[in-house]
Design a protein around this motif. Structure first.
Motif, short mmCIF file in Angstrom:
data_model
loop_
_atom_site.label_atom_id
_atom_site.label_comp_id
_atom_site.label_asym_id
_atom_site.label_seq_id
_atom_site.Cartn_x
_atom_site.Cartn_y
_atom_site.Cartn_z
N VAL A 4 13.69 -2.73 4.53
CA VAL A 4 12.41 -2.48 5.19
C VAL A 4 12.62 -1.65 6.45
CG1 VAL A 4 10.45 -3.56 6.37
CG2 VAL A 4 11.34 -4.57 4.27
N LEU A 5 13.67 -1.97 7.21
CA LEU A 5 13.97 -1.22 8.42
C LEU A 5 14.27 0.24 8.09
CD1 LEU A 5 14.44 -1.25 11.50
CD2 LEU A 5 16.83 -1.88 11.02
N ARG A 6 15.03 0.47 7.02
CA ARG A 6 15.36 1.84 6.64
C ARG A 6 14.13 2.58 6.11
NH1 ARG A 6 19.90 4.86 5.39
NH2 ARG A 6 19.17 6.99 5.04
N GLN A 7 13.31 1.91 5.32
CA GLN A 7 12.08 2.52 4.84
C GLN A 7 11.19 2.93 6.01
OE1 GLN A 7 10.68 -0.68 2.38
NE2 GLN A 7 11.60 0.13 0.52
N PHE A 8 11.12 2.07 7.01
CA PHE A 8 10.33 2.39 8.20
C PHE A 8 10.84 3.65 8.89
CE2 PHE A 8 10.62 2.07 12.85
CZ PHE A 8 9.29 2.26 13.19
N SER A 9 12.14 3.73 9.11
CA SER A 9 12.69 4.88 9.83
C SER A 9 12.54 6.16 9.03
CB SER A 9 14.17 4.63 10.16
OG SER A 9 14.95 4.59 8.99
N ASP A 10 12.75 6.08 7.70
CA ASP A 10 12.62 7.27 6.86
C ASP A 10 11.19 7.79 6.87
OD1 ASP A 10 15.26 7.28 6.24
OD2 ASP A 10 15.05 6.35 4.27
N LEU A 11 10.22 6.88 6.76
CA LEU A 11 8.83 7.32 6.72
C LEU A 11 8.40 7.92 8.05
CD1 LEU A 11 5.93 5.65 4.90
CD2 LEU A 11 5.59 6.36 7.25
N VAL A 12 8.80 7.27 9.14
CA VAL A 12 8.45 7.81 10.47
C VAL A 12 9.08 9.18 10.66
CG1 VAL A 12 8.78 7.48 12.94
CG2 VAL A 12 8.04 5.56 11.53
N LEU B 79 0.82 -1.21 0.00
CA LEU B 79 0.00 0.00 0.00
C LEU B 79 0.85 1.26 0.00
CD1 LEU B 79 -2.87 -0.83 2.53
CD2 LEU B 79 -3.00 -0.77 0.04
N VAL B 80 1.95 1.21 0.72
CA VAL B 80 2.76 2.40 0.90
C VAL B 80 3.83 2.55 -0.19
CG1 VAL B 80 4.35 3.60 2.46
CG2 VAL B 80 2.37 2.42 3.38
N MET B 81 4.50 1.44 -0.52
CA MET B 81 5.70 1.53 -1.34
C MET B 81 5.49 1.32 -2.83
SD MET B 81 7.52 2.25 1.24
CE MET B 81 8.93 2.63 0.24
N THR B 82 4.44 0.68 -3.26
CA THR B 82 4.34 0.31 -4.69
C THR B 82 3.21 1.01 -5.44
OG1 THR B 82 2.88 -1.60 -4.31
CG2 THR B 82 5.26 -1.97 -4.16
N VAL B 83 2.43 1.85 -4.78
CA VAL B 83 1.40 2.59 -5.52
C VAL B 83 2.06 3.52 -6.53
CG1 VAL B 83 -0.47 4.26 -5.35
CG2 VAL B 83 -0.31 2.41 -3.68
N THR B 84 3.12 4.22 -6.12
CA THR B 84 3.81 5.14 -7.03
C THR B 84 4.42 4.42 -8.23
OG1 THR B 84 4.24 6.77 -5.29
CG2 THR B 84 5.66 6.83 -7.23
N VAL C 193 -0.31 5.62 9.23
CA VAL C 193 0.93 5.46 9.99
C VAL C 193 0.82 4.25 10.91
CG1 VAL C 193 2.43 6.51 11.71
CG2 VAL C 193 1.51 7.91 9.86
N MET C 194 -0.34 4.09 11.54
CA MET C 194 -0.55 2.93 12.40
C MET C 194 -0.53 1.64 11.58
SD MET C 194 -3.63 4.53 14.75
CE MET C 194 -3.96 2.96 15.55
N ILE C 195 -1.15 1.67 10.40
CA ILE C 195 -1.13 0.50 9.51
C ILE C 195 0.31 0.15 9.15
CG2 ILE C 195 -1.78 -0.34 7.21
CD1 ILE C 195 -4.24 1.52 7.39
N TRP C 196 1.08 1.16 8.82
CA TRP C 196 2.46 0.98 8.41
C TRP C 196 3.30 0.39 9.54
CZ3 TRP C 196 5.82 0.72 4.61
CH2 TRP C 196 7.16 1.03 4.82
N ILE C 197 3.20 0.95 10.74
CA ILE C 197 4.02 0.48 11.86
C ILE C 197 3.66 -0.95 12.23
CG2 ILE C 197 4.50 0.83 14.32
CD1 ILE C 197 4.21 3.83 13.85
N ALA C 198 2.37 -1.27 12.28
CA ALA C 198 1.96 -2.64 12.61
C ALA C 198 2.43 -3.63 11.55
CB ALA C 198 0.44 -2.70 12.75
N SER C 199 2.32 -3.26 10.29
CA SER C 199 2.73 -4.15 9.20
C SER C 199 4.23 -4.37 9.22
CB SER C 199 2.31 -3.58 7.85
OG SER C 199 0.91 -3.40 7.78
N VAL C 200 4.99 -3.29 9.41
CA VAL C 200 6.45 -3.41 9.44
C VAL C 200 6.91 -4.25 10.61
CG1 VAL C 200 8.57 -2.10 9.80
CG2 VAL C 200 6.89 -1.31 8.14
N PHE C 201 6.26 -4.09 11.77
CA PHE C 201 6.62 -4.89 12.93
C PHE C 201 6.48 -6.39 12.64
CE2 PHE C 201 4.51 -7.26 16.42
CZ PHE C 201 5.63 -7.53 17.19
N VAL C 202 5.34 -6.78 12.08
CA VAL C 202 5.13 -8.21 11.78
C VAL C 202 6.09 -8.68 10.70
CG1 VAL C 202 3.48 -9.90 10.87
CG2 VAL C 202 2.71 -8.16 12.49
#
Length: 369
Positions: free
Chosen positions: A98-106, A23-28, A271-280
Motif C-alpha cells: 500500500v505504501l509503494r502504491q501510494f508513492s507510485d501514484l503520487v 476505487l483506485v486499484m481494482t476497477v481495472t 487524489v485527495m480521496i486516495w491520500i486520505a484513504s491511504v493515511f487511514v
C-alpha cells in the motif's frame, strides 16, 4: 482495556479501508468482465458480506478477549498462535505494498520528479505520529472526520460525470462475458473489500462488542454501493475498450469532466480521496502490526514495536521495481489466491465452527446437571 471504539468509528474505519483502495486499484482488474464488471462488483459484495458474517460471528464468541487470546482459547495455544502469525503475515505484506502504491501514484499524478523514497518517508512520518500518539482510538477519530469528506468527494465526482454517460457502453449484458468472466472479475474487488476481517481485532476494542455487527455490514454495503456506482460510471463514460488498459480508470474519468464549459480539473479530487484513504489504512495496519506483534512476543508496551516495524515496512516497500510488480504480482500471487480464501474466509470459519463446538461442549455438563 483502555482502548475503546464506538460502533460508528468501526464503521468509518472499515469503510475507508475498503473504499479508497478499491476505487483506485481494482476497477481495472474487474473490467476483465468488460461491460458486466458491475455484475462482478455485486458478486464481490456478496462474498464480502459472507466475510463480514464470519468475522463478526467469530469475534463475538469471546467478547472479553483480544484476538490473540480467543484464538488460543478456541484452537489451543500453538494453533492459536499460528493463526495470529498468518494474519501478521498478511498485514506485514500488504502494508509495504500500500505504501509503494501510494508513492507510485503520487509520483505519476503529482510529483513526477520527486524520489519515491521522499514520498514514502513523508507518509511514514504522518502514520507513525497518528499511531503512536493516538492509537486506534485516535485513528478512529480521524476516520470520523475524513470519512464523510471522502464520501462527499466521491459523490461529487460521480454526479459531475453524469453528462458524459453513454448507455450503449453497458450493452449487451452477460452475453459477451458469461459466468466465468463475471466471477473472475469479482475476485480483485472482493479481496480489497474484505477488510471486514480486521473486525476480528477491532471487536475487543469496542465499548459494546456484541453490537458491532450492524456497523460492519453498513460499512460493507456503503462501500459496495460506491464501488458499484463508480464501476458503472467508468464503463458508461470511458467504455470497455480503453479503460481495461488504464491503471487508474477512476482518475482518468475525472480528467474528462467538464461542467458548463469552464468547470474542469476535477482530477485533484480523487487524489485527495486516495491520500486520505491511504493515511487511514496505513495507520490502522501499523497499529494492528504493532499491537499484534507485541502480544505475540509478550511485549507490554505495543508502541515500542513501531520503531522496529517501520524500517521493515520501508525496506519492503522499495523492493518492487515498478507499479506492475507492486500491484499486479502481489494481487495475483498472494492477495487473491491466498489471503482471501485463507485469511478472510477459511480461518474465520474455522474459529467460528470450533468456537461454537467448544462452547456447546462446555455447556453440556451444566445442562446435564
Amino acid at each position: 482495556m483502555k482502548i475503546k471504539l464506538t460502533g460508528l468509528q468501526v464503521f468509518w474505519i472499515i469503510l475507508i479501508m475498503d473504499l479508497g483502495m478499491t476505487l483506485v486499484m481494482t476497477v481495472t482488474p474487474s473490467l476483465q468482465a468488460k461491460q458486466d464488471a458491475w455484475i462482478s462488483v455485486i458478486v464481490a459484495g456478496c462474498i464480502d458480506l459472507l466475510i463480514a458474517l464470519l468475522a463478526t460471528k467469530a469475534a463475538h464468541l469471546y467478547p472479553g478477549q483480544t484476538f490473540f487470546e480467543y484464538s488460543q482459547t478456541i484452537l489451543g495455544t500453538w494453533i492459536g498462535k499460528a493463526v495470529v502469525v498468518i494474519y501478521l503475515v498478511q498485514w506485514y505484506t500488504i502494508t509495504p505494498i500500500v505504501l509503494r502504491q501510494f508513492s507510485d501514484l503520487v509520483q505519476v499524478m503529482l510529483l513526477q520528479r520527486t524520489p519515491k523514497e521522499a514520498t514514502m518517508l513523508l507518509m511514514i512520518f504522518v502514520i507513525v505520529y497518528a499511531t503512536y500518539s493516538g492509537g486506534i482510538d485516535g485513528i478512529a477519530r480521524c476516520g470520523e472526520l475524513l470519512g464523510p469528506i471522502i464520501l462527499i468527494m466521491v459523490s461529487l465526482v460521480l454526479i459531475a460525470s453524469i453528462n458524459m454517460m453513454n448507455w450503449k457502453n453497458i450493452l449487451p449484458i452477460y452475453a459477451d462475458t458469461g459466468i466465468s468472466g463475471i466471477l473472475n472479475g469479482s475476485l480483485a474487488p472482493a479481496s480489497y473489500l474484505g477488510h471486514s476481517v480486521e473486525y476480528l481485532m477491532f471487536a475487543s476494542f469496542m465499548t459494546k462488542p456484541r453490537k458491532g455487527a450492524p456497523y460492519v455490514y453498513g460499512a460493507i454495503l456503503t462501500a459496495i454501493f460506491f464501488v458499484l456506482m463508480t464501476t458503472m460510471m467508468v464503463i458508461l463514460t470511458l467504455g470497455v475498450n480503453l479503460s481495461p488498459k488504464m491503471w487508474y480508470p477512476f482518475f482518468e474519468m475525472t480528467k474528462k469532466i467538464s461542467l458548463f464549459g469552464f468547470i474542469e480539473n476535477f482530477d485533484a479530487i480523487p487524489v485527495m480521496i486516495w491520500i486520505a484513504s491511504v493515511f487511514v489504512k496505513l495507520s490502522v495496519l501499523l497499529f494492528l502490526l504493532s499491537y499484534g506483534t507485541a502480544q505475540l512476543l509478550n511485549v507490554r508496551n505495543w508502541r515500542n514495536m513501531i520503531w522496529f516495524i517501520i524500517p521493515v515496512i520501508f525496506v519492503f516497500a522499495l523492493i518492487p521495481k515498478d507499479v506492475t510488480e507492486a500491484t499486479g504480482n502481489y494481487l495475483n500471487n498472494y492477495w487473491v489466491p491466498v489471503a482471501m480464501p485463507v485469511n478472510m474466509l477459511g480461518l474465520p470459519l474455522l474459529l467460528l465452527i470450533v468456537g461454537k463446538w467448544r462452547q456447546r461442549k462446555a455447556s453440556s455438563p451444566a445442562d446435564e446437571a
